[in-house]
Design a protein around this motif. Structure first.
Motif, PDB file in Angstrom:
ATOM      1  N   ALA A 146       0.834  -1.216   0.000  1.00 24.63           N
ATOM      2  CA  ALA A 146       0.000   0.000   0.000  1.00 24.63           C
ATOM      3  C   ALA A 146       0.865   1.262   0.000  1.00 24.63           C
ATOM      4  CB  ALA A 146      -0.935   0.000   1.210  1.00 24.63           C
ATOM      5  N   ASP A 147       2.009   1.209   0.682  1.00 26.58           N
ATOM      6  CA  ASP A 147       2.923   2.354   0.728  1.00 26.58           C
ATOM      7  C   ASP A 147       3.633   2.581  -0.599  1.00 26.58           C
ATOM      8  OD1 ASP A 147       2.656   3.494   3.150  1.00 26.58           O
ATOM      9  OD2 ASP A 147       4.548   2.826   3.992  1.00 26.58           O
ATOM     10  N   GLU A 148       4.068   1.486  -1.221  1.00 26.25           N
ATOM     11  CA  GLU A 148       4.970   1.609  -2.370  1.00 26.25           C
ATOM     12  C   GLU A 148       4.259   1.703  -3.721  1.00 26.25           C
ATOM     13  OE1 GLU A 148       8.277   2.011  -2.313  1.00 26.25           O
ATOM     14  OE2 GLU A 148       8.448   1.863  -0.140  1.00 26.25           O
ATOM     15  N   LEU A 149       3.276   0.809  -3.954  1.00 32.46           N
ATOM     16  CA  LEU A 149       2.753   0.649  -5.313  1.00 32.46           C
ATOM     17  C   LEU A 149       2.085   1.915  -5.870  1.00 32.46           C
ATOM     18  CD1 LEU A 149       2.915  -1.545  -7.390  1.00 32.46           C
ATOM     19  CD2 LEU A 149       0.777  -2.489  -6.556  1.00 32.46           C
ATOM     20  N   PRO A 150       1.124   2.538  -5.151  1.00 32.55           N
ATOM     21  CA  PRO A 150       0.510   3.757  -5.703  1.00 32.55           C
ATOM     22  C   PRO A 150       1.553   4.852  -5.928  1.00 32.55           C
ATOM     23  CG  PRO A 150      -0.691   3.003  -3.750  1.00 32.55           C
ATOM     24  CD  PRO A 150       0.560   2.201  -3.835  1.00 32.55           C
ATOM     25  N   TRP A 151       2.490   4.973  -5.001  1.00 31.11           N
ATOM     26  CA  TRP A 151       3.532   6.003  -5.103  1.00 31.11           C
ATOM     27  C   TRP A 151       4.406   5.772  -6.337  1.00 31.11           C
ATOM     28  CZ3 TRP A 151       8.918   6.383  -4.964  1.00 31.11           C
ATOM     29  CH2 TRP A 151       9.439   7.657  -4.737  1.00 31.11           C
ATOM     30  N   LEU A 152       4.755   4.503  -6.605  1.00 33.49           N
ATOM     31  CA  LEU A 152       5.576   4.173  -7.777  1.00 33.49           C
ATOM     32  C   LEU A 152       4.835   4.495  -9.069  1.00 33.49           C
ATOM     33  CD1 LEU A 152       7.049   0.814  -6.450  1.00 33.49           C
ATOM     34  CD2 LEU A 152       8.413   2.800  -7.116  1.00 33.49           C
ATOM     35  N   PHE A 153       3.526   4.176  -9.116  1.00 37.35           N
ATOM     36  CA  PHE A 153       2.725   4.522 -10.296  1.00 37.35           C
ATOM     37  C   PHE A 153       2.682   6.035 -10.484  1.00 37.35           C
ATOM     38  CE2 PHE A 153       0.335   0.321  -9.702  1.00 37.35           C
ATOM     39  CZ  PHE A 153       1.047  -0.307 -10.710  1.00 37.35           C
ATOM     40  N   GLN A 154       2.575   6.757  -9.379  1.00 39.78           N
ATOM     41  CA  GLN A 154       2.570   8.226  -9.432  1.00 39.78           C
ATOM     42  C   GLN A 154       3.887   8.736 -10.021  1.00 39.78           C
ATOM     43  OE1 GLN A 154       3.240  10.433  -5.797  1.00 39.78           O
ATOM     44  NE2 GLN A 154       1.472  11.749  -6.208  1.00 39.78           N
TER      45      GLN A 154
END
Length: 931
Positions: free
Chosen positions: A467-475
Motif C-alpha cells: 500500500a505504501d509503495e505501489l501507488p507512489w511508484l505509479f505516481q
C-alpha cells in the motif's frame, strides 16, 4: 536431543545463560516448527511483558474482537487513525540522530536554546541553520535529551523529516501527528478533521486550545523542515503569533531556507574547529585500534578547513573510512585517497568503491548496485526479505555481509525494519555513480519494484508495504491508468486510510482526475462487485470492515449523505455474521452515530451512541476504555446541544475510567514481569490471604490464559478462588468472578460439564448479590445460555433466555428495542425445539416494539416479518405467509435502494423515520430464517 552441535554453540549457550534478559528456545524438529515456536515466543513477550494486558475477566477473550490488536489507536484517540510505523520511524530517527558520543562543543548552542525557552512571549520560531551534515539533528536530539532530563514538566514534541518525498516529509501527516501527541498529553478526545487543507488551517486553533490545558511549557521541534513538501505553504502557522507557553525550533539547510523565514532569530552552526576535528577522527580510529602519526593528524586537520570538509558528517565519515581501510591496508595510501575528496558526496564515492573492491565476484558487485538502486527509487526503503525475493540469487550470507558494510560506513540505516539511505548525500552519490544515464535507469528500477508489489497483490497479499509503495511508484511513473486500478483495490485504499494516510490517498485520486463524488461512486461499485464473491463468516466480516472504511472515508470528505449507506450496510453484515451484542456491532453503531452528529441529526446520533454504550458495558464491563469512549462521544453530543450538566457528568465518569485503566495497565505490566522472576512469584502466591493477593492471583491466571498456558492459568485461578472463599466468603461477588473465569477456561478446553458447573455457581452468587439489571449478571446469563445451547440442553437454556428478557425489561423498559432482540432470541430457541406456538407471540411482540421504535419500513421489521412468514407457512396459513413475506420484501427493496445510494435521505433529528439506524437491527433470526 539435548546434544550441542558444536563448541561455538556451546560457548554461545554458556554466554547467554548469564544474561538475565536473554531468552533461549530449545527446539528439536523441523525448521518450520522451530520458526513458529520463535514467533509465538516473541509475540508473547511483546504482548505481555512490553505492552501489558488490560483484561481481568476471561469472557473478554471469547468476544473474538480482532479490533483489540489491529486498532489500538482508537482506544487512545477516539476515531482518529494512527500509524504505528510512522511513530516507530520517528523514535528510530531520534535515536539515530542522538547516537554520536561526541558533543562537538555544543554547550554554547545549548545555552542559546535554553535562552529561547526562558524568553518572554510572544516569540517567533528559532531557526537552527547550517550546511548539509553540519550536526543540526545531533544538536537538537542531544538538547531534547537534556530537556527531558532536567525539565520533566516540559512537553517536547519532535519530528525528524527524512528524505524528500518520503512519508516523513508529508505536511498533513506531520501536523496530524503533532496534534494527536498534544491530545494524548491533555487527555482530550475530540473529533479531528482528516481533510488535509482543514487540518493545516485548524492547527493554530488546536495548538491554542491544547496548550491552555497543559501545565508547563510546550516545545515543538521540527528537524529539516525545509525538506517538507511545499514547506512555506503548509507551515503558515509558524508565522502566526504562538501561544504564550509554546516555543518552536526548526532546523534548515542554509541553501534551501525560505526567504521569509530568514528574518527569524537564527542559531547558525559554525564549522568544526581543529580540536573537534581531531577528537572526532581520533574517536573513530581508536575504536578500530588504528593509530595515526602526528604528521598524518596535521594533514587531516589542514584538509578539514574548507566549508565542505569541516562539517560533522564529513569528518565522522572520514574517521570511519580511515579506521576501516587503515585496518586492511596502508594508512598513508588510504589517507592519500581521502585527501583527494572535496565534499561528503565524493567521500561517499570512495567508501562505495572500497566496498566494491572488497567483493570477490562481479555478481556480488552487480548485486551491490542493484540493492542501492532499488532502495533509492523506493518510497520509504526496502526490507531485507524483499531484497531476497527480488533477487533470488542473493544468499542471506551475502546480503548480511553487504548490509553490514553499508551500515557500518553510514551509507544505509534501518527504519521500521526497512533499509534506507542514512543521509541525503549517500543517495546523491548513488544516483551520480549508477544512474547518470537518467530517467531510463530510474524507470527500470521502479518497474522492478512495481512488478514485485503487483505480484504480491495478485496473491491477495495486501500489506502496509504494498500500500505504501505501489501507488507512489505509479505516481512517479506518471501511469494514471495503473494508479487508478491500484486505488480501486479496496484493500490498498483501506490500508492507507486506516493508517491515517488520508492526504496521500486523496492526492492520488486528484492525480487520476476524479472528484470526491465520482471517487465515492467508484468505490461503492467496486464494493458491490466484491460482495458477490463473499461467502462464510470471515469474508463477511472483512466485507463489513471495507464498508465501514468507505463510510468513514466519505464522512471525512464531508460527503455525509453518501457515508450513511456503507456504514448501515457494514452494520447489517456484522449483525448477521456475529452476535447482536458483539462489540464489533458497537463499533459500527459508533461510526454511524458520528455521521449523524456531523449532519446535526442529534436525535438519531443519541440513540446509536446509547446502544453502543449498552453493548460495550455488557461486553467489557462498566469500567473499560471502550465504555469511556462511548461516554466521551455522548458527552460531546450533549455539549453541542447545550446540555452542559449531562455532558459534564459523562465526562467525569469517562475520566475516572481512563485513570483506572492507566493504573491497571501499569500494574499488569508489573504482573507480567513477576512471571519471569520465580522467587518473587512464589513469595506472592504463598503470601498472606488478602483480597489484594487473591486479585493478583486472578490476574496472573488471566495472563497465563491469554498465552494459552491453560494448565498454569487453571492453577492460579483455582488459588484465587480458594483464597477469596477463605477471606471473603463463598457467596462474595469476587468469588463469582473467579468461578466465571474458570468456567471460561474449561469451556476453552472443551470440558463442558465443568464449565457448566462453574457458570451455574457464578450465576447463583450473582443473582443473590447483584441488582437484577447488573451487567455482570447479564453476562453470566448469556454465556451459560450459549453453553447450554452448545451442549444441546435446550430445556435448560429456555429459562435463561427468559431471564435475559426480564433483565432487559428492568434495564430499559418493556418497549425498548433491546427487549425485542431478547424476545427474538427466545423465539429462535423455541423454533429449534419445534415449539412454534410459543415462538409466535414472541415474534409478534418484537415486531410491535420494532415498528413503534423505528417505523414500519425498518430492516429489523422486515427480518421479523420474514420469520413470522416462515411460521405461518409451517402452520399451514399460506395466505398470511404470502402477505407477510410480501411486506418483508418491500422493506428489503427499499433498503437496497438506500444502500445503492439512490434513495433520498428521509432522516430527521427526531429519529422516528424509517431509515434510522439499521445499526440497531441484529439479524438474530438467521438460524430460523435459513430453515
Amino acid at each position: 536431543d539435548g546434544r550441542v552441535s558444536s563448541p561455538s554453540v556451546q560457548q554461545f549457550i554458556e554466554q547467554i545463560s548469564h544474561v538475565s534478559k536473554a531468552k533461549m528456545i530449545d527446539h528439536t524438529g523441523g525448521v518450520e516448527e522451530g520458526t513458529y515456536e520463535i514467533y509465538n515466543c516473541v509475540e508473547k513477550i511483546i504482548k505481555q511483558d512490553i505492552l501489558g494486558c488490560e483484561l481481568t475477566e476471561l469472557e473478554s477473550k471469547d468476544l473474538g474482537n480482532k479490533e483489540e490488536s489491529t486498532a489500538p489507536e482508537e482506544e487512545v484517540f477516539g476515531d482518529v487513525l494512527w500509524d504505528a510505523h510512522d511513530e516507530q520511524e520517528q523514535m528510530e530517527a531520534f535515536q539515530q540522530a542522538s547516537n554520536s558520543t561526541c558533543e562537538l562543543g555544543f554547550e554554547k548552542y545549548f545555552e542559546r536554546l535554553n535562552d529561547l525557552v526562558a524568553a518572554p512571549a510572544p516569540i517567533p520560531p528559532l531557526l537552527v541553520s547550517g550546511g548539509p551534515g553540519s550536526g543540526k539533528s545531533l544538536l537538537l536530539s542531544k538538547w531534547i535529551q537534556l530537556q527531558q532530563k532536567h525539565s520533566p514538566n516540559t512537553l517536547i514534541l519532535y519530528h525528524f523529516v527524512g528524505r524528500p518525498m518520503s512519508t516523513s516529509s508529508e505536511s498533513a501527516l506531520i501536523i496530524k501527528r503533532l496534534t494527536l501527541k498534544l491530545m494524548q498529553h491533555s487527555w482530550l478526545v475530540s473529533p479531528l478533521t482528516f481533510d488535509p487543507a482543514k487540518l493545516l488551517e485548524e492547527f493554530p486553533r488546536w495548538l491554542e486550545k491544547l496548550s491552555a490545558r497543559h501545565q508547563g511549557s510546550i516545545i515543538i521541534i521540527i528537524d529539516s523542515i525545509d525538506q517538507i513538501q511545499q514547506a512555506e505553504k503548509h507551515m503558515k502557522w509558524l508565522i502566526d503569533p504562538l501561544p504564550v507557553n509554546v516555543r518552536v525550533i526548526v532546523s534548515v539547510n542554509v541553501e534551501t531556507c525560505p526567504q521569509a523565514w530568514r528574518l527569524w532569530p537564527t542559531l547558525h552552526l559554525d564549522p568544526l574547529n581543529s580540536k573537534d576535528v581531531k577528537s572526532l577522527i581520533s574517536a573513530e580510529c581508536s575504536s578500530a585500534n588504528v593509530k595515526l602519526t602526528k604528521e598524518q593528524e596535521k594533514k587531516l586537520e589542514r584538509h578539514c578547513r574548507s566549508a565542505a570538509t569541516c562539517n560533522a558528517l564529513y569528518v565522522t565519515l572520514l574517521g570511519k573510512t580511515i579506521a576501516c581501510l587503515g585496518n586492511t591496508g596502508n594508512i598513508d595510501e588510504t589517507l592519500q585517497q581521502c585527501l583527494q575528496c572535496q565534499d561528503t558526496v565524493s567521500l561517499y564515492r570512495l567508501v562505495l568503491r572500497s566496498i566494491q573492491e572488497s567483493l570477490r565476484s562481479d555478481t556480488e558487485k552487480s548485486l551491490l548496485r542493484e540493492i542501492l538502486c532499488v532502495i533509492g527509487v523506493s518510497h520509504n526503503g526496502v526490507s531485507e526479505s524483499e531484497l531476497m525475493e527480488l533477487y533470488p540469487e542473493l544468499s542471506s550470507a551475502a546480503l548480511a555481509s553487504l548490509v553490514h558494510s553499508l551500515h557500518r560506513m553510514r551509507l544505509l540505516t534501518y527504519g521500521c525494519g526497512l533499509l534506507k539511505f542514512q543521509h541525503l548525500q549517500a543517495w546523491e552519490m548513488v544516483r551520480l555513480e549508477y544512474m547518470e544515464e537518467g530517467e531510463n535507469v530510474l524507470s527500470a528500477y521502479r518497474q522492478k519494484l512495481v512488478e514485485y508489489f503487483t505480484m504480491q497483490l495478485s496473491r491477495d497479499r495486501v500489506t502496509w508495504r504494498s500500500a505504501d509503495e505501489l501507488p507512489w511508484l505509479f505516481q512517479q511513473q506518471g501511469d494514471k491508468q495503473k494508479l487508478h486500478k491500484c486505488l480501486l483495490n479496496l484493500f490498498v485504499s483501506q490500508n492507507l486510510y486506516k493508517r491515517g494516510h488520508f492526504a496521500e490517498l486523496l492526492s492520488y485520486w486528484q492525480l487520476v482526475g476524479k472528484d470526491k463524488s465520482s471517487m465515492a461512486a467508484e468505490y461503492f461499485d467496486s464494493l458491490k462487485e466484491y460482495e458477490k464473491s463473499c461467502e462464510g463468516e470471515e469474508s463477511m466480516i472483512c466485507l463489513a470492515d471495507l464498508y465501514e472504511t468507505l463510510g468513514r472515508f466519505l464522512k471525512d470528505l464531508g460527503l455525509l449523505s453518501q457515508a450513511v449507506a456503507p456504514l448501515q450496510r457494514s452494520l447489517e453484515i456484522c449483525e448477521t455474521a456475529l452476535d447482536p451484542d458483539h462489540p464489533r456491532v458497537a463499533q459500527s453503531l459508533h461510526q454511524l452515530a458520528g455521521v449523524y452528529v456531523q449532519w446535526k441529526k442529534f436525535g438519531n446520533a443519541e440513540q446509536l451512541y446509547k446502544q453502543a454504550l449498552e453493548i460495550s458495558e455488557n461486553a467489557y464491563g462498566a469500567e473499560h476504555p471502550r465504555v469511556a469512549r462511548e461516554l466521551d462521544a455522548l458527552a460531546a453530543l450533549y455539549q453541542k446541544q447545550n446540555k452542559y450538566v449531562q455532558a459534564e457528568q459523562l465526562r467525569k465518569k469517562s475520566f475516572r475510567i481512563r485513570q483506572k485503566a492507566a493504573r491497571r495497565k501499569g500494574s499488569l505490566c508489573g504482573f507480567a514481569l513477576l512471571r519471569q522472576r520465580a522467587l518473587q512469584l512464589e513469595e506472592l502466591t504463598l503470601g498472606k490471604d488478602t483480597p489484594d493477593n487473591a486479585r493478583t492471583l486472578n490476574e496472573l491466571g488471566v495472563l497465563y490464559y491469554l498465552q494459552n498456558n491453560l494448565e498454569t492459568a487453571e492453577l492460579f485461578l483455582k488459588r484465587s478462588l480458594e483464597m477469596r472463599e477463605r477471606v471473603l466468603g463463598a457467596d462474595h461477588p469476587d468469588c463469582a468472578q473467579s468461578l466465571n473465569n474458570l468456567a471460561a477456561l474449561y469451556n476453552e478446553k472443551k470440558h463442558y460439564d465443568k464449565a457448566e458447573e462453574f457458570y451455574e455457581k457464578a450465576l447463583d452468587i450473582r443473582r443473590r448479590a447483584l441488582a437484577p439489571d447488573h451487567p455482570s449478571l447479564a453476562y453470566t446469563v448469556k454465556h451459560l445460555a450459549v453453553l447450554y445451547k452448545k451442549m444441546g440442553k435446550l430445556d435448560k437454556a429456555v429459562p435463561l433466555y427468559e431471564l435475559a428478557v426480564e433483565i432487559r425489561q428492568k434495564s430499559f423498559g418493556p418497549k425498548h428495542p433491546s427487549v425485542a432482540t431478547a424476545l427474538v432470541n427466545l423465539a429462535v430457541l423455541y423454533c429449534q425445539m419445534k415449539k412454534q406456538i410459543e415462538a409466535l407471540p414472541l415474534y409478534e411482540r418484537a415486531l410491535k416494539i420494532y415498528e413503534d421504535s423505528f417505523g414500519h419500513m425498518h430492516p429489523r421489521v422486515g427480518e421479523t416479518l420474514k420469520n413470522l412468514a416462515v411460521l405461518s407457512y409451517e402452520g399451514g396459513d399460506f395466505e398470511k405467509a404470502a402477505e407477510l413475506y410480501k411486506r418483508a420484501m418491500e422493506i428489503k427493496e427499499a433498503e437496497t435502494l438506500l444502500i445503492g445510494g439512490k434513495a433520498t435521505s428521509q432522516h430527521s433529528s427526531s429519529g422516528d423515520t424509517f431509515s434510522l439506524k439499521s445499526a440497531l437491527s441484529p439479524n438474530v433470526f438467521l438460524e430460523h430464517g435459513q430453515r
